[in-house]
Each structure stands twice: as C-alpha cells, then as structure tokens.
Design an enzyme around this catalytic site. Structure first.
Site, PDB file in Angstrom:
ATOM      1  N   ASP A 108       0.750  -1.085  -0.173  1.00 18.52           N
ATOM      2  CA  ASP A 108      -0.091  -0.061   0.146  1.00 18.52           C
ATOM      3  C   ASP A 108       0.646   1.042  -0.225  1.00 18.52           C
ATOM      4  OD1 ASP A 108      -1.024  -0.896   3.372  1.00 18.52           O
ATOM      5  OD2 ASP A 108       0.821   0.352   2.696  1.00 18.52           O
ATOM      6  N   HIS A 123       6.846  -7.980  -0.910  1.00 15.39           N
ATOM      7  CA  HIS A 123       5.769  -8.227  -1.933  1.00 15.39           C
ATOM      8  C   HIS A 123       5.388  -7.383  -2.993  1.00 15.39           C
ATOM      9  CE1 HIS A 123       4.085 -11.395   1.302  1.00 15.39           C
ATOM     10  NE2 HIS A 123       5.265 -11.822   0.525  1.00 15.39           N
ATOM     11  N   CYS A 131       5.560  -4.579 -17.390  1.00 14.54           N
ATOM     12  CA  CYS A 131       5.240  -5.355 -18.539  1.00 14.54           C
ATOM     13  C   CYS A 131       5.675  -6.615 -18.613  1.00 14.54           C
ATOM     14  CB  CYS A 131       5.715  -4.419 -19.700  1.00 14.54           C
ATOM     15  SG  CYS A 131       5.234  -5.384 -21.319  1.00 14.54           S
ATOM     16  N   CYS A 134       8.298  -6.614 -21.827  1.00 14.60           N
ATOM     17  CA  CYS A 134       9.336  -5.824 -21.893  1.00 14.60           C
ATOM     18  C   CYS A 134      10.283  -5.485 -20.595  1.00 14.60           C
ATOM     19  CB  CYS A 134       9.377  -4.848 -22.954  1.00 14.60           C
ATOM     20  SG  CYS A 134       8.264  -3.344 -22.444  1.00 14.60           S
ATOM     21  N   THR A 193       1.362  -8.909  11.675  1.00 12.14           N
ATOM     22  CA  THR A 193       1.456  -9.983  10.551  1.00 12.14           C
ATOM     23  C   THR A 193       1.129 -11.327  11.285  1.00 12.14           C
ATOM     24  OG1 THR A 193       2.757 -11.007   9.010  1.00 12.14           O
ATOM     25  CG2 THR A 193       3.884 -10.112  10.873  1.00 12.14           C
ATOM     26  N   SER A 194       0.211 -12.032  10.603  1.00 11.83           N
ATOM     27  CA  SER A 194      -0.018 -13.451  10.954  1.00 11.83           C
ATOM     28  C   SER A 194       1.171 -14.447  10.796  1.00 11.83           C
ATOM     29  CB  SER A 194      -1.162 -14.058  10.201  1.00 11.83           C
ATOM     30  OG  SER A 194      -0.861 -14.239   8.737  1.00 11.83           O
TER      31      SER A 194
HETATM   32  N1  APR Z   1      -3.165  -3.761  14.398  1.00 12.45           N
HETATM   33  C1  APR Z   1      -2.343  -4.632  14.305  1.00 12.45           C
HETATM   34  N2  APR Z   1      -2.558  -5.836  13.853  1.00 12.45           N
HETATM   35  C2  APR Z   1      -3.884  -6.173  13.563  1.00 12.45           C
HETATM   36  C3  APR Z   1      -4.706  -5.367  13.606  1.00 12.45           C
HETATM   37  C4  APR Z   1      -4.335  -3.931  13.961  1.00 12.45           C
HETATM   38  N3  APR Z   1      -5.558  -2.886  14.094  1.00 12.45           N
HETATM   39  N4  APR Z   1      -5.915  -6.148  12.942  1.00 12.45           N
HETATM   40  C5  APR Z   1      -5.586  -7.072  12.542  1.00 12.45           C
HETATM   41  N5  APR Z   1      -4.162  -7.219  13.035  1.00 12.45           N
HETATM   42  C6  APR Z   1      -3.435  -8.545  12.809  1.00 12.45           C
HETATM   43  C7  APR Z   1      -4.304  -9.727  12.553  1.00 12.45           C
HETATM   44  O1  APR Z   1      -4.402 -10.543  14.038  1.00 12.45           O
HETATM   45  C8  APR Z   1      -3.279 -10.746  12.033  1.00 12.45           C
HETATM   46  O2  APR Z   1      -2.306 -11.470  12.642  1.00 12.45           O
HETATM   47  O3  APR Z   1      -2.755  -8.399  11.511  1.00 12.45           O
HETATM   48  C9  APR Z   1      -2.519  -9.627  11.220  1.00 12.45           C
HETATM   49  C10 APR Z   1      -2.886  -9.843   9.572  1.00 12.45           C
HETATM   50  O4  APR Z   1      -2.724 -11.170   9.017  1.00 12.45           O
HETATM   51  P1  APR Z   1      -2.848 -11.597   7.318  1.00 12.45           P
HETATM   52  O5  APR Z   1      -4.284 -10.954   7.159  1.00 12.45           O
HETATM   53  O6  APR Z   1      -2.326 -12.955   7.137  1.00 12.45           O
HETATM   54  O7  APR Z   1      -1.737 -10.385   6.931  1.00 12.45           O
HETATM   55  P2  APR Z   1      -0.248 -10.545   6.539  1.00 12.45           P
HETATM   56  O8  APR Z   1       0.242 -11.316   7.769  1.00 12.45           O
HETATM   57  O9  APR Z   1       0.451  -9.397   6.211  1.00 12.45           O
HETATM   58  O10 APR Z   1      -0.113 -11.569   5.179  1.00 12.45           O
HETATM   59  C11 APR Z   1       0.851 -11.964   4.619  1.00 12.45           C
HETATM   60  O11 APR Z   1      -0.369 -12.975   3.036  1.00 12.45           O
HETATM   61  O12 APR Z   1      -1.963 -13.076   1.422  1.00 12.45           O
HETATM   62  C12 APR Z   1      -0.572 -12.871   1.606  1.00 12.45           C
HETATM   63  O13 APR Z   1       0.586 -11.139  -0.028  1.00 12.45           O
HETATM   64  C13 APR Z   1      -0.390 -11.089   1.221  1.00 12.45           C
HETATM   65  O14 APR Z   1       1.295  -9.798   2.056  1.00 12.45           O
HETATM   66  C14 APR Z   1       0.264 -10.761   2.420  1.00 12.45           C
HETATM   67  C15 APR Z   1       0.772 -11.913   3.098  1.00 12.45           C
END
Ligand code: APR
Length: 251
Positions: A108, A123, A131, A134, A193-194
């Site tokens: 983003d 990512h 493209c 090319c 991040t999850s």
């Molecule tokens: N503040 C902090 N964390 C949050 C919030 C918040 N307000 N709301 C949700 N979360 C947490 C969730 O608990 C979860 O652990 O953000 C995490 C989001 O997890 P995902 O949706 O799996 O996102 P991410 O870990 O970035 O996914 C990695 O997966 O689909 C691919 O390429 C895509 O970059 C992405 C990658």
C-alpha cells in the site's frame, strides 16, 4: 518460550536503547488506515478466492484477474486513509537513528507516505505496473485501469501489477536486503502480521541477535516461537502508548 504480555515499560526501554532496530510489518498495521487484512473474519480471503491472485490464473484469464485486482486493491486503496500513528512512529524512529529500516509485506505504500525512507517492499507495490513482455515499469494511473487488461505503451505487452502473486518468486534483492537488516538487528518489531505466508514469514527468524517486540491484537506463531514481548493491542493504540513513553509527538 512465550512472550511477556503488554510490558510497555520494558518495550519502550528496549526501543530507546536500540541502535540497529528493524520493523517487519504486515496487513495489520494498515487496518486503521482503512485497508482490510487478508485473514481473519473480516479478511479479504474470507470474501474472495485467493486463486484469483495466482500467477497461472492471471496469465490464463488476464481480464478477469485484473477486474478482481482493480476492485480489491485499487478501489480499496484509493479510499484508504493515509498513514496512521503506527506508520508514523516507525518513520520517526528511523529519523532518530533507532530504526535502520522497515521490511513490509504490504503493497500500500503507507510506510513511504509516513516518511520511512529505507523500506523493503517484500511483496512489491500496488502503485506500479510491470510489462510481462518487455519488463518496463510504470506508475499505475486511472487511465491505465480504464480498459482491462492494460497494455504496455512501449510494446503492447500485458501489464501486471508490480506485486507478488501466489506462485511468483520473491526478488533476490528483497531477500538480500531483508536478511541483512535482520542479521544486523539488535531489536526487531513485528507489527500486524499473522506470519502465515512463506517465505516472508521466515524473515524474522534471521534476526538471531535481536530482542523481539510483537504488536498484534491476537497471539501469532511468533508469540510462541520468536517474540520476547507481545503488546496485545491494535497497532495505533500500541504506537500511541510507546510514543508517550518515548517522548515522541506523533501529531
Ligand atoms: N493492528 C495490528 N494488527 C492487526 C490489527 C490492528 N489493528 N488488526 C488485525 N491485525 C493482525 C491480525 O491479528 C493478523 O495477525 O494483522 C494480522 C493480519 O494477518 P494477515 O491478514 O495474514 O496479513 P499478513 O500477515 O500481512 O499476510 C501476509 O499474505 O495474502 C498474502 O501477500 C499477502 O502480504 C500478504 C501476506
């Protein structure tokens, strides 16, 4: 070893002491800027089929894939708010020489808009197209999204968003920079991040010497396997509390 829960005093002290910190961020850091996560009950993958973002599907059905991409990414991103206090705190920590850089899984561009300068977009980014013939890159524009699939102005080839699809390899430069930042780090901040998507999710484990602070409203695999402290909160609330303790004015 499970992480200590919500010890903001210790977390703030570690941040103040850090000289070579690095942040590893995911979709959660942008939720409070209006961009949904991928997983979880409100997540994109609970509403859409992630196969639409598989590289093979994109080449076989470019128009259908681009229609989905425009709806999911560009419509969502164009309505999103700007960077939030969590993005701003990381940018300020970089300005103060505490943070060496941000490794983000997000496409983003909000870290750069917050003022972060050393950002590894593991990512890629939604704001550029490439493209497929090319390899020329260009910024995304509303005109380009007007007729799908968009074609390269130079050679007429099929344009693809410059972010990583499922089944697509990570650029070696992104790997190298991310591993170097983590191996050198004395503090790792894992935000939103999850930790479920390889190979990005393995990057935090390169930070073998670092103390680790995780910010997430839910525990994740890192909470058990990697984090020393879990600040169990949304990114903005945690950032505000840390900023107060560090004497940083985010406004
Ligand atoms: N503040 C902090 N964390 C949050 C919030 C918040 N307000 N709301 C949700 N979360 C947490 C969730 O608990 C979860 O652990 O953000 C995490 C989001 O997890 P995902 O949706 O799996 O996102 P991410 O870990 O970035 O996914 C990695 O997966 O689909 C691919 O390429 C895509 O970059 C992405 C990658």
């Amino acid at each position: 070893m499970a992480a200590v829960l919500n010890d903001y005093d210790l977390a703030a002290r570690w941040i103040a002491e850090a000289k070579r910190a690095v942040a590893f961020t995911g979709a959660g850091i942008s939720v409070e800027s209006g961009i949904p996560t991928f997983r979880g009950e409100e997540g994109l993958w609970s509403r859409f089929d992630p196969r639409l973002l598989e590289l093979g599907y994109f080449y076989d059905h470019p128009e259908a894939s681009w229609r989905f991409i425009r709806q999911i990414f560009y419509d969502t991103l164009s309505h999103a708010k700007g960077p939030n206090d969590a993005h701003l705190l990381l940018a300020e920590l970089e300005r103060r020489g505490v943070l060496r850089g941000v490794i983000t899984q997000n496409i983003d561009g909000l870290h750069q808009r917050a003022g972060s300068r050393n950002v590894v977009e593991f990512h890629g980014t939604a704001w550029r197209v490439v493209c497929t013939a090319c390899r020329q890159k260009a910024s995304i524009t509303p005109e380009l999204l007007a007729s799908l699939p968009p074609r390269c102005q130079a050679c007429g080839g099929l344009l693809k968003p410059d972010f990583i699809f499922f089944g697509e390899g990570i650029g070696p430069e992104n790997y190298r920079k991310s591993e170097a930042l983590c191996r050198d780090a004395d503090l790792l901040l894992i935000v939103g991040t999850s930790g479920e998507v390889m190979p990005a999710s393995m990057i935090p484990f390169e930070a073998k010497e670092a103390r680790v602070i995780e910010i997430n409203p839910e525990p994740t695999r890192y909470t058990e396997e990697k984090s020393d402290i879990l600040l169990r909160a949304k990114a903005v609330a945690a950032a505000k509390t840390l900023a107060r303790r560090l004497g940083i004015d985010l406004s």
